[in-house]
Write a protein that holds these residues in place. Structure first.
Motif, PDB file in Angstrom:
ATOM      1  N   LEU A   4      87.581  -4.288 114.924  1.00 13.87           N
ATOM      2  CA  LEU A   4      87.854  -4.958 116.203  1.00 13.87           C
ATOM      3  C   LEU A   4      88.181  -3.967 117.312  1.00 13.87           C
ATOM      4  N   THR A   5      88.687  -2.779 116.962  1.00 13.17           N
ATOM      5  CA  THR A   5      89.019  -1.792 117.991  1.00 13.17           C
ATOM      6  C   THR A   5      87.779  -1.111 118.553  1.00 13.17           C
ATOM      7  N   LEU A  31      97.493  -3.149 117.865  1.00 14.44           N
ATOM      8  CA  LEU A  31      98.887  -2.736 117.634  1.00 14.44           C
ATOM      9  C   LEU A  31      98.970  -1.781 116.444  1.00 14.44           C
ATOM     10  N   GLU A  32      98.157  -2.052 115.421  1.00 17.82           N
ATOM     11  CA  GLU A  32      98.119  -1.163 114.252  1.00 17.82           C
ATOM     12  C   GLU A  32      97.567   0.207 114.646  1.00 17.82           C
ATOM     13  N   ALA A  33      96.529   0.208 115.491  1.00 18.72           N
ATOM     14  CA  ALA A  33      95.941   1.470 115.951  1.00 18.72           C
ATOM     15  C   ALA A  33      96.967   2.278 116.759  1.00 18.72           C
ATOM     16  N   ALA A 168      90.571   6.714 122.486  1.00 23.24           N
ATOM     17  CA  ALA A 168      90.942   6.691 121.067  1.00 23.24           C
ATOM     18  C   ALA A 168      90.895   5.293 120.466  1.00 23.24           C
ATOM     19  N   ARG A 169      90.410   4.299 121.223  1.00 24.62           N
ATOM     20  CA  ARG A 169      90.291   2.920 120.733  1.00 24.62           C
ATOM     21  C   ARG A 169      91.646   2.296 120.446  1.00 24.62           C
ATOM     22  N   ARG A 490      81.806   9.946 120.544  1.00 27.53           N
ATOM     23  CA  ARG A 490      83.192   9.543 120.500  1.00 27.53           C
ATOM     24  C   ARG A 490      83.990  10.601 119.756  1.00 27.53           C
ATOM     25  N   PRO A 491      85.278  10.682 120.032  1.00 25.92           N
ATOM     26  CA  PRO A 491      86.057  11.733 119.355  1.00 25.92           C
ATOM     27  C   PRO A 491      86.195  11.455 117.856  1.00 25.92           C
TER      28      PRO A 491
END
Length: 495
Positions: A4-5, A31-33, A168-169, A490-491
């Motif tokens: 989802l991120t 929130l977890e990310a 960083a998503r 992307r990083p």
């Protein structure tokens, strides 16, 4: 569904409307990310309880068929925006403990549209900086790393936390502010999209002021479409802000046709700076070719007063800052120094400001106070204002001659290592704004678009400058450039 991120705002909006996911699930994933990305130091005040409550409300709206584009979308908010009951420190010790009793107009509009606030984002103190190294919270860190290196890089400034979080998503979009390039430079350093709207397009009410005639809030996202969606939710007239313009807000997303055939793109010769890295010049040339391939005409133009923009900016911005920051005195809110017996109000002011402001803010306040002083007002401040009028006239003449947008580099380099300029002459740091300050001085809209990688595998951006109030047309050119550049890098996750 995929992670989802990894969704864009547009993808998440469509998934929420279809019922493929919920705002609660989307919020929990982000929130977890955020929880696992402490090494980036992007989020400095986390608000998980607020986020989950807003997500529940968004899901109820979605269930009832009320589906604004930003409904259920998790975002980060730069610490410069006042958020009710949540620390709003502007990255400064002097606002330690300040929890506003009111909400900024921009965050109010986003929350009314159903957006979900994950927390507050790191930034240079009072937005004064180009590397996010002046923050009371410590440095924000760029999620990108140079090939074969573990050296931490700057995410740019002052909206460094916003840029880092989006790249960083950690959130789908973030709020930034731009006084001399503070949205566009970090966007270029992190491979994201950032737009500074026309001065007056977005309300400044409830945003901690740096330089009132230059500051403008804008969105930072991963795509041009997302920037158009988020800007549409933020923009509009606000009677509480005397500089807010009563101009209709079009549907920016609907204007993204990708068709720029027949449009004239100006290429200003003055932006070919001496000593500009070859890879920046090459990228600029590639951008010119991309827009030609899309059917646009490119035309060499002259903006002759560009060379005076940095000196004029670094007179006007500190002058306005010294006036705006006079209110931080230890009397009404924020930090107050401990006083010795016999200290009076003058000592309280002096000690509070010496403890509360960092070195860069102190430097700019002193410069600003100097140029506004009786003996130097005309020599510096008034002259800088006259130069500003000439810079604006250069742009006005280019647009009057038929130019639809202007293409320039966004930054003079890719992201540099944190600490690389710590002991340098501050002017070296100020030179990071060389391509962006003209846009603020002229009050124009400008957007940074990721367009390639340098030899070290770091993102580089191009800047497009548009006519006043024509953000939709500008974003359409940006969308065209984005499609042709095909930037998908992307990083690699190390945090």
């Amino acid at each position: 569904m995929n992670d989802l991120t990894d969704l864009t705002i547009a993808d998440a909006r469509d998934a929420l409307r279809r019922g493929d996911t919920t705002a609660a699930e989307l919020t929990d994933a982000h929130l977890e990310a955020v929880e696992t990305a402490g090494a980036l130091n992007a989020f400095v005040h986390r608000t998980p309880e607020i986020a989950r409550e807003q997500a529940r409300a968004a899901d109820a709206r979605l269930k009832g068929g009320d589906t604004p584009a930003m409904c259920g979308i998790p975002i980060g908010v730069k610490d410069l925006f006042c958020t009710r009951g949540v620390p709003s420190q502007a990255g400064s010790r002097i606002l330690e403990g300040f929890r506003p009793e009111y909400e900024s107009t921009v965050t109010t509009r986003l929350f009314e549209a159903g957006s979900v606030m994950l927390g507050k984002l790191n930034m240079d103190e009072f937005a004064m900086g180009s590397s996010n190294e002046t923050s009371v919270y410590g440095d924000a860190v760029n999620p990108w790393r140079a090939t074969g290196s573990d050296a931490p890089l700057t995410p740019g400034g002052s909206s460094g936390g916003s840029a880092s979080a989006v790249a960083a998503r950690l959130c789908l979009g973030a709020l930034g502010t731009d006084t001399g390039g503070s949205i566009r430079q970090p966007a270029a350093f992190t491979g994201t999209v950032g737009i500074k709207p026309t001065y007056g397009r977005v309300s400044r009410w409830g945003i901690v002021a740096f330089a009132s005639s230059l500051d403008q809030a804008g969105p930072m996202t991963r795509t041009v479409r997302d920037a158009a969606i988020m800007l549409g939710a933020m923009a509009g007239h606000d009677p509480k802000d005397s500089t807010s313009a009563d101009v209709a807000v079009p549907d920016f997303e609907a204007m993204l046709t990708g068709d720029i055939r027949g449009q004239v793109i100006g290429i200003p010769g003055e932006y070919r700076m001496e000593g500009m890295p070859a890879e920046i010049d090459t990228l600029w040339q590639q951008g010119i070719e991309m827009l030609r391939d899309a059917g646009a005409e490119t035309r060499d133009i002259s903006l002759p007063h560009t060379k005076y923009a940095l000196p004029a900016y670094y007179v006007i911005a500190p002058a306005e800052a010294s006036s705006n920051l006079a209110r931080y005195d230890g009397v009404r809110f924020g930090h107050r120094a401990k006083l010795a017996p016999g200290d009076g109000i003058t000592e309280m002011y002096e000690k509070t400001r010496a403890e509360g402001f960092g070195p860069e803010v102190q430097r700019r306040v002193m410069v600003g106070t100097y140029v506004l002083s009786a003996g130097f007002y005309d020599a510096y401040y008034n002259r800088a204002r006259q130069v500003r009028a000439l810079i604006k006239r250069d742009f006005d003449e280019a647009f009057a001659a038929g130019v639809d947008a202007i293409l320039t580099p966004a930054t003079p380099s890719a992201a540099f290592p944190l600490g690389a300029m710590a002991d340098a002459d501050p002017i070296r740091m100020y030179l990071n704004d060389v391509f962006t300050v003209t846009v603020n001085l002229a009050g124009l809209p400008g957007v940074a678009v990721p367009a390639g990688l340098d030899d070290d595998g770091l993102p580089l951006g191009l800047q497009l400058i548009g006519r006043p109030w024509e953000e939709g047309a500008l974003l359409n050119v940006a969308r065209c450039l984005e499609e042709r550049a095909g930037f998908v890098a992307r990083p690699e996750k190390w945090w």
